[in-house]
Design an enzyme around this catalytic site. Structure first.
Site, PDB file in Angstrom:
ATOM      1  N   GLY A   1      34.579  50.576  30.228  1.00 25.58           N
ATOM      2  CA  GLY A   1      33.215  50.210  29.838  1.00 25.58           C
ATOM      3  C   GLY A   1      32.710  48.853  30.297  1.00 25.58           C
ATOM      4  O   GLY A   1      31.762  48.320  29.746  1.00 25.58           O
TER       5      GLY A   1
ATOM      6  N   SER B   1      74.540  10.005  71.109  1.00 25.69           N
ATOM      7  CA  SER B   1      74.130   8.849  71.914  1.00 25.69           C
ATOM      8  C   SER B   1      73.713   9.269  73.313  1.00 25.69           C
ATOM      9  O   SER B   1      72.738   8.751  73.868  1.00 25.69           O
ATOM     10  CB  SER B   1      75.259   7.832  72.018  1.00 25.69           C
ATOM     11  OG  SER B   1      75.752   7.562  70.738  1.00 25.69           O
TER      12      SER B   1
ATOM     13  N   GLY C   1      81.296  12.352  68.841  1.00 27.36           N
ATOM     14  CA  GLY C   1      81.552  13.122  70.061  1.00 27.36           C
ATOM     15  C   GLY C   1      80.658  14.342  70.222  1.00 27.36           C
ATOM     16  O   GLY C   1      80.784  15.095  71.181  1.00 27.36           O
TER      17      GLY C   1
ATOM     18  N   VAL D   1      39.889  51.031  34.418  1.00 30.15           N
ATOM     19  CA  VAL D   1      38.736  51.788  34.893  1.00 30.15           C
ATOM     20  C   VAL D   1      38.134  52.649  33.778  1.00 30.15           C
ATOM     21  O   VAL D   1      38.879  53.257  33.009  1.00 30.15           O
ATOM     22  CB  VAL D   1      39.186  52.698  36.058  1.00 30.15           C
ATOM     23  CG1 VAL D   1      38.239  53.860  36.251  1.00 30.15           C
ATOM     24  CG2 VAL D   1      39.285  51.904  37.330  1.00 30.15           C
TER      25      VAL D   1
ATOM     26  N   GLY E   1      38.655  47.452  39.326  1.00 28.48           N
ATOM     27  CA  GLY E   1      39.845  47.805  38.571  1.00 28.48           C
ATOM     28  C   GLY E   1      40.929  48.438  39.431  1.00 28.48           C
ATOM     29  O   GLY E   1      42.107  48.287  39.166  1.00 28.48           O
ATOM     30  N   HIS E   2      40.522  49.108  40.516  1.00 28.76           N
ATOM     31  CA  HIS E   2      41.499  49.827  41.325  1.00 28.76           C
ATOM     32  C   HIS E   2      42.528  48.920  41.953  1.00 28.76           C
ATOM     33  O   HIS E   2      42.206  47.848  42.426  1.00 28.76           O
ATOM     34  CB  HIS E   2      40.774  50.585  42.435  1.00 28.76           C
ATOM     35  CG  HIS E   2      40.372  51.938  42.007  1.00 28.76           C
ATOM     36  ND1 HIS E   2      41.039  53.071  42.403  1.00 28.76           N
ATOM     37  CD2 HIS E   2      39.383  52.346  41.182  1.00 28.76           C
ATOM     38  CE1 HIS E   2      40.474  54.119  41.850  1.00 28.76           C
ATOM     39  NE2 HIS E   2      39.469  53.707  41.104  1.00 28.76           N
TER      40      HIS E   2
ATOM     41  N   SER F   1      31.032  47.938  33.076  1.00 27.75           N
ATOM     42  CA  SER F   1      29.662  47.940  33.578  1.00 27.75           C
ATOM     43  C   SER F   1      28.681  48.142  32.442  1.00 27.75           C
ATOM     44  O   SER F   1      27.628  47.510  32.391  1.00 27.75           O
ATOM     45  CB  SER F   1      29.457  49.063  34.593  1.00 27.75           C
ATOM     46  OG  SER F   1      30.532  49.105  35.473  1.00 27.75           O
TER      47      SER F   1
ATOM     48  N   SER G   1      76.205   9.665  60.022  1.00 28.93           N
ATOM     49  CA  SER G   1      75.613   9.872  58.687  1.00 28.93           C
ATOM     50  C   SER G   1      76.035  11.195  58.056  1.00 28.93           C
ATOM     51  O   SER G   1      75.242  12.117  57.977  1.00 28.93           O
ATOM     52  CB  SER G   1      74.088   9.740  58.736  1.00 28.93           C
ATOM     53  OG  SER G   1      73.531  10.416  59.829  1.00 28.93           O
TER      54      SER G   1
HETATM   55  N1  LIG Z   1      30.416  56.555  23.737  1.00 33.72           N
HETATM   56  C1  LIG Z   1      30.546  55.466  24.457  1.00 33.72           C
HETATM   57  N2  LIG Z   1      30.635  55.555  25.800  1.00 33.72           N
HETATM   58  C2  LIG Z   1      30.752  54.435  26.521  1.00 33.72           C
HETATM   59  C3  LIG Z   1      30.798  53.160  25.882  1.00 33.72           C
HETATM   60  N3  LIG Z   1      30.941  52.228  26.853  1.00 33.72           N
HETATM   61  C4  LIG Z   1      30.967  52.881  28.042  1.00 33.72           C
HETATM   62  N4  LIG Z   1      30.861  54.225  27.844  1.00 33.72           N
HETATM   63  C5  LIG Z   1      30.883  55.260  28.880  1.00 33.72           C
HETATM   64  O1  LIG Z   1      32.156  55.211  29.527  1.00 33.72           O
HETATM   65  C6  LIG Z   1      32.008  55.494  30.927  1.00 33.72           C
HETATM   66  C7  LIG Z   1      32.614  54.378  31.744  1.00 33.72           C
HETATM   67  O2  LIG Z   1      31.887  53.189  31.508  1.00 33.72           O
HETATM   68  P1  LIG Z   1      31.664  52.102  32.646  1.00 33.72           P
HETATM   69  O3  LIG Z   1      30.892  51.022  32.010  1.00 33.72           O
HETATM   70  O4  LIG Z   1      31.141  52.706  33.885  1.00 33.72           O
HETATM   71  O5  LIG Z   1      33.171  51.655  32.854  1.00 33.72           O
HETATM   72  P2  LIG Z   1      33.824  50.630  33.912  1.00 33.72           P
HETATM   73  O6  LIG Z   1      34.545  51.467  34.893  1.00 33.72           O
HETATM   74  O7  LIG Z   1      34.744  49.822  33.084  1.00 33.72           O
HETATM   75  O8  LIG Z   1      32.711  49.826  34.474  1.00 33.72           O
HETATM   76  C8  LIG Z   1      30.535  55.685  31.180  1.00 33.72           C
HETATM   77  O9  LIG Z   1      30.236  57.042  31.259  1.00 33.72           O
HETATM   78  C9  LIG Z   1      29.874  55.010  29.999  1.00 33.72           C
HETATM   79  O10 LIG Z   1      28.614  55.584  29.708  1.00 33.72           O
HETATM   80  C10 LIG Z   1      30.693  53.105  24.454  1.00 33.72           C
HETATM   81  O11 LIG Z   1      30.730  52.050  23.823  1.00 33.72           O
HETATM   82  N5  LIG Z   1      30.601  54.281  23.799  1.00 33.72           N
END
Ligand SMILES: Nc1nc2c(ncn2[C@@H]2O[C@H](COP(=O)(O)OP(=O)(O)O)[C@@H](O)[C@H]2O)c(=O)[nH]1
Lengths: 621, 264
Positions: free
Chosen positions: A22, A463, A459, A19, A96-97, A24, A530
């Protein structure tokens, strides 16, 4: 390197990691750098972040549900569609959870490749390992590792090298191939689509690696598995529909249908509007008509004669469990494999791997989020493969009542103990040789043929029960016939004595006779001591799909007391040699289809039990 | 195997699996491009004759071209068609924004026919790429009698193994087109020569990208008047397919809200 655009090709990629490492942000940046986010969506995200008083967060692109946005967690997997110049992509964003493990696995089972994201600052965390361990179990063997947030660690070469060494070692230990390890900053978009100039990293950017990835799951030379999904009757034709799960299906070849082990050939392919090919390959859903009129059911498997699946009702599997209720030994569950459900029990837990910390334990309960190696017993014969050999016919889900509680892969489906491994072609049901065939007989009498193999001490009541059931079912209109060991010894088996080799031959002949009766559409009741497991298993292998082992149970003391034929007395006084239970062993069945205890129940009750069993297994549904 | 053929096979597998494991089943036919593709796939799955009824939940507010299309292909394709009707708008939750409220009528119409015919499975042609919450859908998605979608606790769906065992008050929504994208649909329509309503093709600089009720669907600017032109347009577009659907814009989570109550 130069690649031709091939817009037809789609790669399904799952992205995993701890989690906040990064995921997303990586997906958002990748899409926006490829110029593929609709403007209205970017505006939506801006609006959402603003109402919540946040900086711009890519997470809002993916987390579609209100609760997800409000709590800042991904609950269920989502899928994102985009394309590069080279191909189409589906990115699967898995939660991730650990509460949502089942959703993560649901997403992963459809992926061909994984991206593992690791925060360069935080390094390898619990879920980093857990996720890739599961991927490996699910058969995903290729992983691209990205070390993220390099901007927060000053693009430090040594820190990167450290992490690289750690994760490589771990992935190697679980048999995963690393396609590439790339230092990135998702936030800045470094080394995703655009190259970041670094003196120490001369490798490819993520998009290049993705675009150049070739799915090595080649099907070349794989054994054929065509799994029957349903049978349609369309204007006099019986059409088996199903999917080629592995290998190639050709018009001209000879095949075998499991578990009945019947040799078949294809009369025609049935495709709408018409079949244009003589050969169908893995992944294709087709229909076909056979030349032979034989009994085929959903879940049956068509394969090459020399490379058929394992036929077994016991196998070892590696399972993952996501129910809140712990797994219970000997409780009835169902597994779904090859399009069909089978009732099973877990007969033994061999070991447990706690995926939270990857420690192994013996003799423990299987709880939520555990991975375990178990033994599974099924009531009916399964046609399955080791997952490592043929993926598609070696994986299953586990169902408890209305819920999918887990899933697994077949580790070892070797059946040496149970069923002869060499395939036996049943020549008796070849329709080109006979005018009337098995299926016609079945249709005429309205029940299926079968073998009820009654084993037990002399026995014990074999049968007596057989005669009673034969009478009852005959009156109900069944084609039923009782074959008695003693009677057979007066004719067909007159030349055999009671030495172990002769007992083997006695059983073989009896089973062959039973098999003929089955081809004639009969239900056969066989009463035969058998005493040896291995012989009974050989008998089973002749017609595994209809063979039911019935253990007629009574203690040796009780049988000796009954001594209806005076044989025990003779054996005691030495006048009979090799007498089972006295001077020769009796091996009790491990997993008979039915146990009838004649000490605890009266004869009528016992017969009733068998009668019901026969009706359930072979009677008209 | 090429991409479209892969998608086609997945859909056929799902349709056959649904038919073989669910007793009383039907397919929704909304007359749109996706549902025509779905009917076409059903012909492939069942080798020329669809063995269950098609249901059109009629809001009575569709375009006249759509009704003409329905009548023509009901006969031509020899369909077993059931028509369902929708309650008047006055019976629908007035707290919903106007376009969403109108869309919710269809949900009620669907629930009504489900109850009447006791269907245990309803095949619907939704796709993951249409909308964020649809992206989270399962191929076999359980609903109770109120049609409620329990998105936070969806069943696991491992590989192509679909659970079809549920208590008797549950019905399943089956989604054979879930993996398709808008452009896949168009390429397939072209490849297979599948008939569609003319409204999808541009006239006087406008065409419909998605067809809903007359009053809550708007055409988009476009000059694409052939299949090839539509495919080309989609390769370059950055606006979403549902941009002509008014309800999507009324509230942040309106789609989720409607879906959790049984909307498709
Ligand atoms: N400085 C920096 N912050 C990042 C980078 N990638 C993600 N973040 C920050 O890390 C936090 C979690 O990222 P997110 O993409 O939501 O993570 P997820 O839970 O894996 O989806 C967010 O506040 C992002 O803005 C990076 O390459 N550099």
């Amino acid at each position: 390197m130069n690649f031709k655009q091939n817009s037809e090709d789609t790669l399904r990629v799952i992205i995993v990691g701890h989690v906040d490492h990064g995921k997303s942000t990586l997906i958002g940046k990748l899409l926006s750098d490829l110029n593929q986010i609709q403007e209205e969506k970017i505006n939506d995200i801006k609006k959402i972040c603003k109402t919540r008083g946040l900086k711009f967060e890519w997470a809002f692109l993916l987390d579609a549900l209100k609760t997800e946005r409000d709590q800042g967690i991904t609950i269920d997997t989502t899928q994102i569609f985009f394309r590069s110049d080279r191909r189409n992509y589906v990115f699967i964003d898995a939660p991730g959870h650990k509460e949502f493990l089942k959703n993560m696995i649901t997403g992963a089972t459809s992926a061909q490749l994984a991206i593992l994201i690791i925060d360069g600052l935080e390094g390898i965390q619990e879920q980093t390992k857990r996720h890739v361990f599961l991927l490996s179990l699910l058969g995903i063997k290729d992983v691209i590792v990205v070390i993220n947030k390099m901007d927060l660690i000053n693009y430090d070469k040594n820190k990167f090298a450290d992490l690289e060494a750690q994760i490589s070692k771990y992935l190697k230990s679980i048999n995963i191939k690393i396609t590439a390890i790339i230092p990135i900053s998702a936030w800045n978009g470094d080394n995703i689509v655009r190259k970041k100039t670094l003196r120490w990293y001369k490798g490819k950017v993520l998009l290049e690696v993705l675009d150049q990835f070739k799915d090595n799951a080649v099907d070349h030379g794989m054994p054929l598995r065509f799994v029957v999904q349903d049978i349609y009757k369309i204007s006099e034709k019986r059409i088996l529909v199903g999917r080629v799960e592995s290998g190639k299906l050709k018009k001209k070849s000879k095949y075998v249908i499991s578990p009945s082990n019947t040799k078949v050939s294809i009369k025609s392919f049935e495709i709408w509007p018409k079949s244009t090919k003589n050969e169908y390959v893995t992944g294709e859903c087709i229909g076909l008509e056979l030349n032979e009129k034989i009994f085929v059911e959903k879940g049956n498997v068509l394969s090459e004669i020399t490379r058929s699946p394992s036929l077994t009702n016991t196998f070892e599997a590696r399972i993952f469990w996501f129910s809140n209720q712990r797994l219970r030994i000997n409780k009835k569950y169902k597994i779904k494999i090859n399009t069909t459900d089978y009732e099973i029990i877990f007969s033994k837990i061999k070991k447990i791997i706690n995926i939270d910390d990857l420690t192994e334990k013996k003799n423990d309960d299987v709880e939520k989020n555990n991975v375990a190696d178990v033994l599974i017993d099924s009531e009916s014969i399964l046609c399955i493969d080791n997952f490592e050999l043929v993926n598609n016919t070696g994986k299953f889900s586990v169902i408890d009542q209305f819920e999918v509680v887990g899933g697994g892969v077949v580790k070892s489906a070797s059946k040496s103990e149970l069923i002869d491994s060499h395939i036996r072609i049943n020549e008796n049901v070849k329709s080109e040789d006979f005018f009337v065939n098995e299926i016609d007989r079945v249709l005429k009498v309205g029940h299926r043929p079968g073998i009820l193999w009654l084993t037990g001490l002399s026995g014990s009541g074999k049968s007596t029960i057989a005669k009673e059931v034969e009478k009852k079912l005959f009156l109900k209109g069944y084609n039923i016939f009782s074959l008695d060991g003693d009677n057979l010894r007066q004719g067909l088996n007159r030349d055999l004595d009671f030495m172990p080799e002769s007992r083997v031959e006695n059983i073989r002949r009896t089973a062959e006779v039973a098999s003929l009766f089955v081809s004639a559409g009969f239900i056969v009741l066989i009463s035969l001591i058998s005493p040896y497991k291995v012989d009974r298993n050989k008998a089973r292998a002749i017609r595994p799909e209809v063979f039911k082992e019935i253990f007629i149970k009574a203690s040796i003391e009780e049988c000796e007391k009954r001594d209806v034929k005076g044989l025990y007395a003779k054996a005691r006084s030495g006048r009979i040699k090799n007498f089972t239970g006295i001077t020769a062993p009796y091996e009790e069945p491990n997993k008979p289809e039915l146990i009838i205890d004649t000490e605890k129940n009266g004869i009528l009750e016992c017969s009733k039990m068998l009668e019901k069993f026969v009706e359930k297994e072979f009677g008209k549904k | 195997m090429d991409h479209l053929t892969k998608l086609e096979n997945e859909s056929i597998f799902i349709l056959r699996q649904a038919y073989s494991s669910i007793k009383n089943i039907a397919m929704l036919w909304s007359l749109g491009k996706d549902s025509n593709v779905m009917v076409w796939l059903a012909f492939k799955a069942f080798l020329g004759k669809i063995p269950f009824p098609l249901v059109h939940v009629d809001t009575k507010k569709k375009f006249k071209e759509m009704y003409a299309f329905r009548d023509k292909y009901e006969k031509l394709w020899n369909l077993n068609l059931i028509l369902g009707d929708c309650p008047p708008i006055s019976k629908i939750d007035p707290s919903l924004p106007p376009a969403a409220r109108s869309a919710a009528r269809k949900t009620e119409g669907l629930k009504k026919i489900l109850n009447e015919k006791k269907f245990k499975g309803i095949i619907a042609g939704i796709r993951r790429d249409e909308q964020n919450t649809r992206a989270k859908e399962r191929f076999f998605s359980p609903r109770d009698e109120t049609g409620k979608w329990d998105v936070k606790n969806q069943p696991a769906e491992l590989w192509n193994s679909f659970n079809t065992e549920y208590p008797s008050n549950v019905h399943l929504r089956i989604h054979p087109l879930l993996s398709w994208t808008e452009i896949d649909i168009w390429r397939y329509i072209k490849r297979e020569n599948i008939p569609i309503v003319d409204l999808y093709f541009a006239q006087n600089g406008k065409r419909y990208r998605s067809l809903g009720d007359k009053d809550i669907t708007k055409p988009v600017e476009s000059n694409a008047s052939t299949l090839d032109e539509i495919i080309k347009e989609l390769q370059n577009t950055k606006t979403s397919e549902r941009s002509g659907r008014l309800m999507d814009k009324e509230e942040e989570n309106i789609f989720e809200k409607l879906r959790s109550k049984g909307y498709m």
